[in-house]
Design a protein around this motif. Structure first.
Motif, PDB file in Angstrom:
ATOM      1  N   ASP A  22      15.374  -0.641  -1.550  1.00 36.95           N
ATOM      2  CA  ASP A  22      14.065  -0.031  -1.772  1.00 36.95           C
ATOM      3  C   ASP A  22      13.433   0.367  -0.439  1.00 36.95           C
ATOM      4  OD1 ASP A  22      14.296  -0.493  -4.512  1.00 36.95           O
ATOM      5  OD2 ASP A  22      13.202  -2.387  -4.432  1.00 36.95           O
ATOM      6  N   VAL A  23      13.481  -0.551   0.509  1.00 34.74           N
ATOM      7  CA  VAL A  23      12.906  -0.273   1.831  1.00 34.74           C
ATOM      8  C   VAL A  23      13.643   0.888   2.490  1.00 34.74           C
ATOM      9  CG1 VAL A  23      12.435  -1.216   4.118  1.00 34.74           C
ATOM     10  CG2 VAL A  23      12.155  -2.670   2.102  1.00 34.74           C
ATOM     11  N   GLU A  24      14.953   0.881   2.401  1.00 29.58           N
ATOM     12  CA  GLU A  24      15.739   1.954   3.008  1.00 29.58           C
ATOM     13  C   GLU A  24      15.396   3.312   2.398  1.00 29.58           C
ATOM     14  OE1 GLU A  24      19.732   0.668   2.396  1.00 29.58           O
ATOM     15  OE2 GLU A  24      19.762  -0.623   4.176  1.00 29.58           O
ATOM     16  N   LYS A  25      15.172   3.341   1.078  1.00 30.62           N
ATOM     17  CA  LYS A  25      14.861   4.620   0.426  1.00 30.62           C
ATOM     18  C   LYS A  25      13.490   5.149   0.842  1.00 30.62           C
ATOM     19  CE  LYS A  25      17.982   4.195  -3.500  1.00 30.62           C
ATOM     20  NZ  LYS A  25      18.148   4.089  -4.953  1.00 30.62           N
ATOM     21  N   VAL A  26      12.525   4.251   1.034  1.00 30.96           N
ATOM     22  CA  VAL A  26      11.219   4.691   1.526  1.00 30.96           C
ATOM     23  C   VAL A  26      11.355   5.214   2.955  1.00 30.96           C
ATOM     24  CG1 VAL A  26       8.896   3.940   2.155  1.00 30.96           C
ATOM     25  CG2 VAL A  26       9.907   3.178  -0.007  1.00 30.96           C
ATOM     26  N   ILE A  39       6.575  11.216   0.442  1.00 29.03           N
ATOM     27  CA  ILE A  39       7.427  10.035   0.601  1.00 29.03           C
ATOM     28  C   ILE A  39       7.532   9.294  -0.735  1.00 29.03           C
ATOM     29  CG2 ILE A  39       7.673   7.799   1.761  1.00 29.03           C
ATOM     30  CD1 ILE A  39       6.121   9.066   4.134  1.00 29.03           C
ATOM     31  N   VAL A  40       6.408   9.159  -1.446  1.00 31.17           N
ATOM     32  CA  VAL A  40       6.422   8.534  -2.768  1.00 31.17           C
ATOM     33  C   VAL A  40       7.378   9.287  -3.696  1.00 31.17           C
ATOM     34  CG1 VAL A  40       5.049   8.009  -4.823  1.00 31.17           C
ATOM     35  CG2 VAL A  40       4.082   7.588  -2.564  1.00 31.17           C
ATOM     36  N   CYS A  41       7.281  10.597  -3.688  1.00 32.30           N
ATOM     37  CA  CYS A  41       8.116  11.440  -4.550  1.00 32.30           C
ATOM     38  C   CYS A  41       9.587  11.312  -4.163  1.00 32.30           C
ATOM     39  CB  CYS A  41       7.656  12.888  -4.445  1.00 32.30           C
ATOM     40  SG  CYS A  41       8.504  14.036  -5.547  1.00 32.30           S
ATOM     41  N   ALA A  42       9.880  11.346  -2.874  1.00 27.35           N
ATOM     42  CA  ALA A  42      11.268  11.317  -2.399  1.00 27.35           C
ATOM     43  C   ALA A  42      11.926   9.966  -2.616  1.00 27.35           C
ATOM     44  CB  ALA A  42      11.319  11.690  -0.922  1.00 27.35           C
ATOM     45  N   SER A  43      11.165   8.893  -2.445  1.00 32.23           N
ATOM     46  CA  SER A  43      11.752   7.550  -2.502  1.00 32.23           C
ATOM     47  C   SER A  43      11.941   7.039  -3.917  1.00 32.23           C
ATOM     48  CB  SER A  43      10.884   6.556  -1.724  1.00 32.23           C
ATOM     49  OG  SER A  43       9.621   6.383  -2.354  1.00 32.23           O
ATOM     50  N   VAL A  49       4.375  -0.317  -3.616  1.00 37.04           N
ATOM     51  CA  VAL A  49       5.486  -0.732  -2.774  1.00 37.04           C
ATOM     52  C   VAL A  49       5.632   0.217  -1.584  1.00 37.04           C
ATOM     53  CG1 VAL A  49       8.009  -0.928  -2.699  1.00 37.04           C
ATOM     54  CG2 VAL A  49       6.732  -1.947  -4.588  1.00 37.04           C
ATOM     55  N   VAL A  50       5.544   1.519  -1.846  1.00 32.70           N
ATOM     56  CA  VAL A  50       5.651   2.507  -0.768  1.00 32.70           C
ATOM     57  C   VAL A  50       4.536   2.298   0.254  1.00 32.70           C
ATOM     58  CG1 VAL A  50       5.661   4.959  -0.168  1.00 32.70           C
ATOM     59  CG2 VAL A  50       6.766   4.186  -2.283  1.00 32.70           C
ATOM     60  N   ALA A  51       3.319   2.105  -0.232  1.00 35.11           N
ATOM     61  CA  ALA A  51       2.191   1.908   0.676  1.00 35.11           C
ATOM     62  C   ALA A  51       2.406   0.689   1.569  1.00 35.11           C
ATOM     63  CB  ALA A  51       0.897   1.764  -0.124  1.00 35.11           C
ATOM     64  N   GLU A  52       2.881  -0.406   0.998  1.00 32.96           N
ATOM     65  CA  GLU A  52       3.062  -1.630   1.780  1.00 32.96           C
ATOM     66  C   GLU A  52       4.236  -1.523   2.752  1.00 32.96           C
ATOM     67  OE1 GLU A  52       0.944  -3.837   2.086  1.00 32.96           O
ATOM     68  OE2 GLU A  52      -0.325  -3.507   0.326  1.00 32.96           O
ATOM     69  N   ILE A  53       5.281  -0.786   2.394  1.00 30.51           N
ATOM     70  CA  ILE A  53       6.396  -0.586   3.329  1.00 30.51           C
ATOM     71  C   ILE A  53       5.937   0.238   4.527  1.00 30.51           C
ATOM     72  CG2 ILE A  53       8.637   0.549   3.626  1.00 30.51           C
ATOM     73  CD1 ILE A  53       9.291  -0.296   0.736  1.00 30.51           C
ATOM     74  N   VAL A  54       5.171   1.297   4.266  1.00 35.22           N
ATOM     75  CA  VAL A  54       4.653   2.105   5.369  1.00 35.22           C
ATOM     76  C   VAL A  54       3.745   1.266   6.262  1.00 35.22           C
ATOM     77  CG1 VAL A  54       3.213   4.083   5.984  1.00 35.22           C
ATOM     78  CG2 VAL A  54       4.852   4.282   4.104  1.00 35.22           C
ATOM     79  N   ALA A 307      -5.468   4.352   5.450  1.00 29.18           N
ATOM     80  CA  ALA A 307      -5.892   5.741   5.653  1.00 29.18           C
ATOM     81  C   ALA A 307      -4.822   6.730   5.224  1.00 29.18           C
ATOM     82  CB  ALA A 307      -6.249   5.959   7.129  1.00 29.18           C
ATOM     83  N   PHE A 308      -3.557   6.382   5.384  1.00 23.97           N
ATOM     84  CA  PHE A 308      -2.491   7.334   5.061  1.00 23.97           C
ATOM     85  C   PHE A 308      -2.355   7.575   3.564  1.00 23.97           C
ATOM     86  CE2 PHE A 308      -0.476   3.140   5.688  1.00 23.97           C
ATOM     87  CZ  PHE A 308       0.139   2.952   4.467  1.00 23.97           C
ATOM     88  N   VAL A 309      -2.956   6.696   2.732  1.00 22.98           N
ATOM     89  CA  VAL A 309      -2.939   6.886   1.274  1.00 22.98           C
ATOM     90  C   VAL A 309      -4.017   7.877   0.854  1.00 22.98           C
ATOM     91  CG1 VAL A 309      -3.331   5.739  -0.941  1.00 22.98           C
ATOM     92  CG2 VAL A 309      -1.943   4.618   0.808  1.00 22.98           C
ATOM     93  N   GLN A 310      -5.151   7.861   1.538  1.00 21.58           N
ATOM     94  CA  GLN A 310      -6.284   8.705   1.171  1.00 21.58           C
ATOM     95  C   GLN A 310      -6.133  10.113   1.752  1.00 21.58           C
ATOM     96  OE1 GLN A 310      -9.178   8.201  -0.789  1.00 21.58           O
ATOM     97  NE2 GLN A 310      -7.971   6.493  -1.594  1.00 21.58           N
TER      98      GLN A 310
END
Length: 357
Positions: A22-26, A39-43, A49-54, A307-310
């Motif tokens: 999962d981490v590798e795909k993000v 990134i959400v779409c691609a992963s 999960v995506v937000a926390e990995i970033v 901030a990167f989510v908003q």
């Protein structure tokens, strides 16, 4: 510090099972684009999960966050990806059918007509977690249902219809009857108004999934379509209502399921429910069939701690895979009764915030 440590940290923080893959795909998605929603779409991993990995990468100096919310790999981040043999996500999607495997130019006329008659459609609102699909998607969905033999001359039940699939089906001239059960008064009124104006075999009634299916609709339909909320409880309720509406063996149901709000663990539990509880066969799962138009309330309804989510999306990033299920012999309809439940919020939901716990 390694990928396994990030996976464990994210699992602990989100309570969503998170693997090294999962981490590798993000990270692979991040190597392709600096925009969070892409990134959400691609992963194809749950939003939280995506937000926390970033964020885990940012806290370790692997990425910096730009003034516009861009997520930029640092030299340390580039080395980390190289050392772990993580490469940028590839995309070989067919541009004509957008990866659905369904499209003919003959459908363009229906798409144009649909756009013309729905130009004044109600906007999506947060109250019912709405978000409707693109015109290309809704017409492709009609084509798919027709190609599988589930639309022409058939009775179609639509459970929730901010996509206005009922109008597209009526315009196609294929179904004998379309009934929409919808909780939003605006949509009920709009669909009925358009059906009257255009002479379509479509009618809409107000309905809450948690109430039992109206008795006149039990066992009446050949096909159902729904775009369900994605808590396990909501999926159970929506499948119960749709299948209760079907005549029996050989009838079919269509619905979308995302990877943005549903982990593979949830997919697994849901698939077990379909097979073991409902005794249906999963005949099709078409990856990213449904593309959604970006909705205006998005940034005001999600977490705002990073901030990167908003950041306003740049593409139709929210997508779901199309499922088709078929009723098998020996199918028994579920007891038709009220099913109170939480429809919209769990730890994987897009509108989930930490203070919802």
């Amino acid at each position: 510090m390694d990928v396994q440590q990030i996976a464990e940290q994210v699992h602990q923080k989100t309570q969503v099972e998170t693997t090294v893959r999962d981490v590798e795909k993000v990270m692979s998605g991040l190597a392709r684009t600096s925009h969070f929603w892409e990134i959400v779409c691609a992963s194809q991993k749950p939003f939280n999960v995506v937000a926390e990995i970033v964020e885990a990468m940012r806290s370790r100096g692997l990425v910096n966050i730009g003034e516009q919310g861009d997520i930029i790999l640092t030299p340390e981040g580039e080395k980390f990806l190289s050392d772990n043999r993580i490469f940028a996500k590839k995309d070989y999607t067919c541009p004509t059918c957008e990866g659905r495997g369904i499209w003919r130019e003959a459908l363009s006329e229906l798409a144009q007509k649909f756009d013309e008659v729905t130009v004044d459609r109600p906007e999506a609102i947060l109250d019912y977690d709405q978000g409707y699909v693109t015109t290309r998607t809704v017409v492709s969905r009609i084509a798919l249902i027709a190609e599988r033999g589930d639309l022409e001359g058939k009775k179609l039940l639509v459970l929730g219809d901010d996509d206005l699939l009922s109008i597209a089906a009526g315009l196609s001239g294929l179904p004998e009857e379309v009934v929409v059960l919808e909780i939003d008064d605006r949509l009920v009124e709009y669909i009925n108004k358009k059906a009257r104006e255009l002479g379509l075999p479509v009618k809409a009634e107000k309905y809450d999934f948690r109430d039992k299916l109206p008795e006149q609709y039990v066992g009446r339909f050949d096909t159902f379509n729904t775009d369900p909320p994605e808590t396990l409880e909501a999926l159970d309720v929506c499948m119960t209502r749709g299948l209760t509406g079907l005549r029996g063996e050989g009838c079919a149901g269509y619905f979308g399921l995302t990877r943005t709000e549903s982990s593979l663990k949830k997919w697994n539990l849901f698939q077990q429910m379909l097979v073991n509880k409902f005794n249906v066969a999963i005949t099709d799962i078409i990856h990213e069939f449904n593309h959604y138009v970006n909705w205006d309330y998005l940034l005001g309804s999600i977490r705002d701690d990073y901030a990167f989510v908003q950041v306003k999306p740049r593409l139709n990033w929210y997508r779901s895979s199309m499922y088709r299920i078929e009723v098998l012999s020996g199918f028994e309809k579920r007891e038709n009764k009220p099913m109170p439940c939480e429809l919209y919020i769990d730890e994987e939901a897009l509108i989930y915030k930490p203070d919802n716990k």
